[in-house]
Design a protein around this motif. Structure first.
Motif, short mmCIF file in Angstrom:
data_model
loop_
_atom_site.label_atom_id
_atom_site.label_comp_id
_atom_site.label_asym_id
_atom_site.label_seq_id
_atom_site.Cartn_x
_atom_site.Cartn_y
_atom_site.Cartn_z
N ASN A 174 0.83 -1.21 0.00
CA ASN A 174 0.00 0.00 0.00
C ASN A 174 0.87 1.27 0.00
O ASN A 174 0.84 2.07 0.94
CB ASN A 174 -0.93 -0.02 1.21
N ALA A 254 -2.82 -4.17 1.16
CA ALA A 254 -4.24 -4.15 0.81
C ALA A 254 -4.58 -5.42 0.03
O ALA A 254 -3.70 -6.09 -0.51
CB ALA A 254 -4.57 -2.91 -0.02
N THR A 256 -7.59 -7.16 -2.75
CA THR A 256 -8.76 -6.95 -3.60
C THR A 256 -9.04 -8.22 -4.39
O THR A 256 -8.18 -9.09 -4.52
CB THR A 256 -8.53 -5.77 -4.57
N VAL A 285 -5.97 3.66 -1.64
CA VAL A 285 -5.18 2.62 -2.31
C VAL A 285 -5.21 2.92 -3.81
O VAL A 285 -6.28 3.13 -4.38
CB VAL A 285 -5.75 1.21 -2.04
#
Length: 305
Positions: A174, A254, A256, A285
């Motif tokens: 990040n 992070a 996703t 982000v």
């Protein structure tokens, strides 16, 4: 715990990205429509007319940043720009959508008149009426952003792997991305220095955990250290999920879920393929950093004038 002998979800794609090779350089933002972002925000809509204190609009734009768009809307409505609320700022290098709040006297008819004047050419603005609510939009209200990105100049091998993996879990470092340092002129020197300190601290943590199994990347005068596999990111997430004394406990890693479209023939590059990736990222982000860590250090980002 991960199963014996298997990598974390996304490792195969990550390994592919970092070894795509000299003959396949993924290209981002070849055209403005290749990069689309929509702010994720649940609006506090008013249940009864008595609660109305503002009108909500969805701003879609191409070729203008948020500051320029808000100035144009304020000029059309003959109101101070400070009265138009928004939760974040978006730049001008794609097609973006974000929510605005304005005084309740703004009507559907006003919105239609604005669109008639501004929806034209390669640089345009468009407003959609969303209703009325009981709370003006302000900085920090957004939850994040949804992205739809068309990646170009993929070779047959890369396209084949993407076609195989319809969804992948992607872990990313990040960092404050290069656009943070080259974007908003109003950022104070102290903020830029704080972001640089965060990036340097994160780079040191990554090098300690990954050893020599990293890639050193320079972008817009900033240095970034990326890992070649996901395992060091999981270790970092477990051991140092945040750095309390830096960046308001910004997460170091992070995560996703990336949805992968069907690769097709690239209409911009002969003998190459293109593929659409869609995903959500929390506020703060950066999509360009996420894609660089997925596609590899040799991916190219074009900036359209």
């Amino acid at each position: 715990m991960k199963p014996e002998g298997s990598g974390w979800p996304g490792d195969e794609i990550r390994a592919l990205g970092w070894s795509i090779g000299r003959n396949s350089i993924p290209v981002l933002k070849q055209r403005r429509a290749d990069f689309r972002v929509c702010e994720a925000l649940v609006l506090p809509l008013a249940i009864s007319p008595a609660e109305n204190c503002c009108s909500y609009l969805l701003l879609s734009k191409q070729g203008s940043n948020t500051h320029q768009a808000v100035a144009a809307i304020a000029d059309f409505l003959d109101v101070p720009a400070e009265e138009i609320g928004h939760a974040c700022s978006k730049d001008d290098d794609g097609i973006t959508q974000q929510h605005l709040s304005i005084r309740p006297t703004c009507t559907r008819r006003t919105v239609e008149e604005f669109n008639t004047r501004h929806h034209r050419g390669t640089r345009w603005l468009h407003l959609a009426w969303l209703g009325q609510g009981n709370r003006a939009i302000s900085a920090g209200m957004t939850h994040g952003n949804n992205f739809r990105v068309n990646v170009r100049h993929l070779d047959e091998k890369a396209a084949g792997y993407l076609a195989k993996h319809r969804q992948i879990t992607h872990y990313l470092l990040n960092y404050f991305d290069a656009q943070y340092f080259t974007g908003t002129p109003s950022r104070r020197t102290t903020e830029v220095r704080a972001a640089s300190r965060w990036n340097e601290h994160l780079r040191a943590l990554v090098r300690d955990l990954a050893g020599g199994d990293v890639a050193e990347v320079g972008r817009a005068g900033q240095q970034y250290t990326f890992t070649l596999t996901t395992d060091p990111l999981i270790a970092l997430l477990r051991e140092v999920p945040a750095i309390p004394e830096l960046a308001n406990e910004r997460p170091t890693v992070a995560q996703t879920r990336i949805h992968i479209g069907t690769p097709t023939t690239d209409d911009a590059y002969p003998h190459a393929f293109q593929c659409e990736l869609s995903f959500f990222l929390p506020e703060g982000v950066y999509a360009s950093s996420a894609l660089a860590q997925l596609l590899g250090s040799n991916s190219q980002e074009l900036w359209i004038s």
